[in-house]
Structures are given as C-alpha cells and as structure tokens.
Design a protein around this motif. Structure first.
Motif, PDB file in Angstrom:
ATOM      1  N   MET A 147      63.320-100.496  59.875  1.00 44.15           N
ATOM      2  CA  MET A 147      64.308-100.122  60.869  1.00 44.15           C
ATOM      3  C   MET A 147      63.616 -99.345  61.983  1.00 44.15           C
ATOM      4  O   MET A 147      62.872 -98.426  61.727  1.00 44.15           O
ATOM      5  CB  MET A 147      65.376 -99.254  60.192  1.00 44.15           C
ATOM      6  N   SER A 148      63.871 -99.721  63.223  1.00 40.32           N
ATOM      7  CA  SER A 148      63.260 -99.019  64.348  1.00 40.32           C
ATOM      8  C   SER A 148      64.011 -97.711  64.596  1.00 40.32           C
ATOM      9  O   SER A 148      65.094 -97.493  64.075  1.00 40.32           O
ATOM     10  CB  SER A 148      63.290 -99.888  65.611  1.00 40.32           C
ATOM     11  N   GLU A 149      63.418 -96.862  65.415  1.00 37.42           N
ATOM     12  CA  GLU A 149      64.065 -95.578  65.688  1.00 37.42           C
ATOM     13  C   GLU A 149      65.336 -95.728  66.524  1.00 37.42           C
ATOM     14  O   GLU A 149      66.089 -94.783  66.655  1.00 37.42           O
ATOM     15  CB  GLU A 149      63.100 -94.604  66.342  1.00 37.42           C
ATOM     16  N   LEU A 150      65.583 -96.923  67.063  1.00 38.07           N
ATOM     17  CA  LEU A 150      66.806 -97.143  67.815  1.00 38.07           C
ATOM     18  C   LEU A 150      67.817 -97.967  67.017  1.00 38.07           C
ATOM     19  O   LEU A 150      68.758 -98.509  67.567  1.00 38.07           O
ATOM     20  CB  LEU A 150      66.502 -97.797  69.166  1.00 38.07           C
ATOM     21  N   GLU A 151      67.609 -98.046  65.700  1.00 38.89           N
ATOM     22  CA  GLU A 151      68.550 -98.705  64.804  1.00 38.89           C
ATOM     23  C   GLU A 151      68.896 -97.738  63.683  1.00 38.89           C
ATOM     24  O   GLU A 151      68.017 -97.019  63.193  1.00 38.89           O
ATOM     25  CB  GLU A 151      67.935 -99.956  64.178  1.00 38.89           C
ATOM     26  N   TYR A 152      70.150 -97.721  63.290  1.00 41.96           N
ATOM     27  CA  TYR A 152      70.563 -96.867  62.180  1.00 41.96           C
ATOM     28  C   TYR A 152      71.753 -97.530  61.511  1.00 41.96           C
ATOM     29  O   TYR A 152      72.797 -97.689  62.119  1.00 41.96           O
ATOM     30  CB  TYR A 152      70.938 -95.466  62.677  1.00 41.96           C
ATOM     31  N   HIS A 153      71.574 -97.938  60.277  1.00 38.78           N
ATOM     32  CA  HIS A 153      72.647 -98.551  59.493  1.00 38.78           C
ATOM     33  C   HIS A 153      73.014 -97.529  58.422  1.00 38.78           C
ATOM     34  O   HIS A 153      72.320 -97.393  57.413  1.00 38.78           O
ATOM     35  CB  HIS A 153      72.166 -99.855  58.874  1.00 38.78           C
ATOM     36  N   VAL A 154      74.080 -96.800  58.645  1.00 42.11           N
ATOM     37  CA  VAL A 154      74.413 -95.684  57.774  1.00 42.11           C
ATOM     38  C   VAL A 154      74.667 -96.133  56.334  1.00 42.11           C
ATOM     39  O   VAL A 154      74.274 -95.446  55.391  1.00 42.11           O
ATOM     40  CB  VAL A 154      75.597 -94.858  58.335  1.00 42.11           C
ATOM     41  N   GLY A 155      75.284 -97.285  56.149  1.00 44.97           N
ATOM     42  CA  GLY A 155      75.527 -97.770  54.790  1.00 44.97           C
ATOM     43  C   GLY A 155      74.232 -98.021  54.041  1.00 44.97           C
ATOM     44  O   GLY A 155      74.090 -97.622  52.873  1.00 44.97           O
ATOM     45  N   ASN A 156      73.269 -98.660  54.697  1.00 46.83           N
ATOM     46  CA  ASN A 156      71.972 -98.900  54.069  1.00 46.83           C
ATOM     47  C   ASN A 156      71.250 -97.591  53.785  1.00 46.83           C
ATOM     48  O   ASN A 156      70.599 -97.430  52.756  1.00 46.83           O
ATOM     49  CB  ASN A 156      71.090 -99.793  54.937  1.00 46.83           C
ATOM     50  N   ARG A 157      71.363 -96.656  54.700  1.00 45.21           N
ATOM     51  CA  ARG A 157      70.710 -95.352  54.516  1.00 45.21           C
ATOM     52  C   ARG A 157      71.284 -94.636  53.299  1.00 45.21           C
ATOM     53  O   ARG A 157      70.545 -94.035  52.513  1.00 45.21           O
ATOM     54  CB  ARG A 157      70.883 -94.522  55.789  1.00 45.21           C
ATOM     55  N   ILE A 158      72.598 -94.686  53.137  1.00 42.90           N
ATOM     56  CA  ILE A 158      73.238 -94.050  51.983  1.00 42.90           C
ATOM     57  C   ILE A 158      72.786 -94.733  50.692  1.00 42.90           C
ATOM     58  O   ILE A 158      72.478 -94.066  49.697  1.00 42.90           O
ATOM     59  CB  ILE A 158      74.764 -94.063  52.137  1.00 42.90           C
ATOM     60  N   LYS A 159      72.716 -96.073  50.707  1.00 42.34           N
ATOM     61  CA  LYS A 159      72.247 -96.798  49.521  1.00 42.34           C
ATOM     62  C   LYS A 159      70.818 -96.392  49.163  1.00 42.34           C
ATOM     63  O   LYS A 159      70.494 -96.194  47.994  1.00 42.34           O
ATOM     64  CB  LYS A 159      72.315 -98.304  49.758  1.00 42.34           C
ATOM     65  N   GLU A 160      69.943 -96.276  50.177  1.00 44.10           N
ATOM     66  CA  GLU A 160      68.561 -95.844  49.946  1.00 44.10           C
ATOM     67  C   GLU A 160      68.531 -94.459  49.310  1.00 44.10           C
ATOM     68  O   GLU A 160      67.769 -94.210  48.376  1.00 44.10           O
ATOM     69  CB  GLU A 160      67.786 -95.789  51.263  1.00 44.10           C
ATOM     70  N   PHE A 161      69.359 -93.574  49.837  1.00 47.76           N
ATOM     71  CA  PHE A 161      69.388 -92.210  49.327  1.00 47.76           C
ATOM     72  C   PHE A 161      69.881 -92.198  47.884  1.00 47.76           C
ATOM     73  O   PHE A 161      69.313 -91.501  47.038  1.00 47.76           O
ATOM     74  CB  PHE A 161      70.272 -91.325  50.214  1.00 47.76           C
ATOM     75  N   LEU A 162      70.940 -92.945  47.601  1.00 50.33           N
ATOM     76  CA  LEU A 162      71.462 -93.029  46.229  1.00 50.33           C
ATOM     77  C   LEU A 162      70.370 -93.490  45.268  1.00 50.33           C
ATOM     78  O   LEU A 162      70.201 -92.917  44.184  1.00 50.33           O
ATOM     79  CB  LEU A 162      72.642 -93.999  46.160  1.00 50.33           C
ATOM     80  N   LYS A 163      69.648 -94.527  45.664  1.00 45.61           N
ATOM     81  CA  LYS A 163      68.584 -95.066  44.820  1.00 45.61           C
ATOM     82  C   LYS A 163      67.525 -94.008  44.556  1.00 45.61           C
ATOM     83  O   LYS A 163      67.064 -93.841  43.420  1.00 45.61           O
ATOM     84  CB  LYS A 163      67.976 -96.302  45.470  1.00 45.61           C
ATOM     85  N   SER A 164      67.131 -93.283  45.596  1.00 46.93           N
ATOM     86  CA  SER A 164      66.095 -92.262  45.438  1.00 46.93           C
ATOM     87  C   SER A 164      66.553 -91.117  44.532  1.00 46.93           C
ATOM     88  O   SER A 164      65.728 -90.453  43.908  1.00 46.93           O
ATOM     89  CB  SER A 164      65.664 -91.710  46.803  1.00 46.93           C
ATOM     90  N   GLU A 165      67.855 -90.912  44.451  1.00 43.81           N
ATOM     91  CA  GLU A 165      68.410 -89.851  43.615  1.00 43.81           C
ATOM     92  C   GLU A 165      68.799 -90.355  42.225  1.00 43.81           C
ATOM     93  O   GLU A 165      69.273 -89.579  41.393  1.00 43.81           O
ATOM     94  CB  GLU A 165      69.641 -89.237  44.300  1.00 43.81           C
ATOM     95  N   GLY A 166      68.657 -91.659  42.001  1.00 48.77           N
ATOM     96  CA  GLY A 166      69.031 -92.227  40.712  1.00 48.77           C
ATOM     97  C   GLY A 166      70.529 -92.238  40.463  1.00 48.77           C
ATOM     98  O   GLY A 166      70.981 -92.163  39.323  1.00 48.77           O
ATOM     99  N   ARG A 167      71.288 -92.357  41.534  1.00 50.93           N
ATOM    100  CA  ARG A 167      72.763 -92.364  41.447  1.00 50.93           C
ATOM    101  C   ARG A 167      73.285 -93.746  41.796  1.00 50.93           C
ATOM    102  O   ARG A 167      72.644 -94.506  42.519  1.00 50.93           O
ATOM    103  CB  ARG A 167      73.371 -91.354  42.422  1.00 50.93           C
ATOM    104  N   SER A 168      74.480 -94.049  41.315  1.00 46.74           N
ATOM    105  CA  SER A 168      75.082 -95.358  41.579  1.00 46.74           C
ATOM    106  C   SER A 168      76.155 -95.258  42.658  1.00 46.74           C
ATOM    107  O   SER A 168      76.697 -94.176  42.924  1.00 46.74           O
ATOM    108  CB  SER A 168      75.709 -95.921  40.302  1.00 46.74           C
TER     109      SER A 168
END
Length: 86
Positions: A1-22
C-alpha cells in the motif's frame, strides 16, 4: 500500500492478525453481528463511531492513522497546486 492509500478494513485485519485475535472476537467486542462484520471490514471506509469503538477495543488509534493518511493527501495536493502555478 502506498502512502496515499489507506484501506481501514485491511489495516484492522492486519492488526487483528498481529495480535492473534479473530474478527468474530472483535465483532462481539464492538457489539456488531459477527456474520456481517467481515463485509464491514472489506470496505475502504467505516463509520467514525465504529472506528472509534474498534480503536478502543484494540487499544490502537486507527482514527489517528487515518488522520495521518489525510494529512499526507493534503500535503501531496498542496505540492501539486504549487507545481501547477503559472
């Protein structure tokens, strides 16, 4: 993702994965129907109150991330305005 793109849903999914949460865990934590929550996270944007509730539940400020994204867009637009001046 470039610095001028932000997909909040994907970002939340990435964060959930990194935290081991579903997604189901998060949906229940923010009082959303788990069956519809996956569709919600597929969106590029979310309701601000839902984004606030998700941020609080995950103890991570996605609102601030989004604000930084907007600031980068503003800066890029200002630079293009300068370039376009006669």
């Amino acid at each position: 993702m470039s610095e001028l793109e932000y997909h909040v849903g994907n970002r939340i999914k990435e964060f959930l994965k990194s935290e081991g949460r579903s997604e189901v865990w998060l949906a229940k934590g923010v009082h959303c129907d788990p069956g519809n929550f996956n569709r919600t996270l597929k969106k590029e944007s979310l309701d601000t109150d839902l984004l606030r509730r998700i941020s609080v539940k995950l103890k991570h400020n996605f609102c601030a991330e989004y604000a930084r994204f907007v600031e980068k867009q503003i800066q890029a637009e200002m630079k293009s305005d300068i370039i376009e001046l006669p």
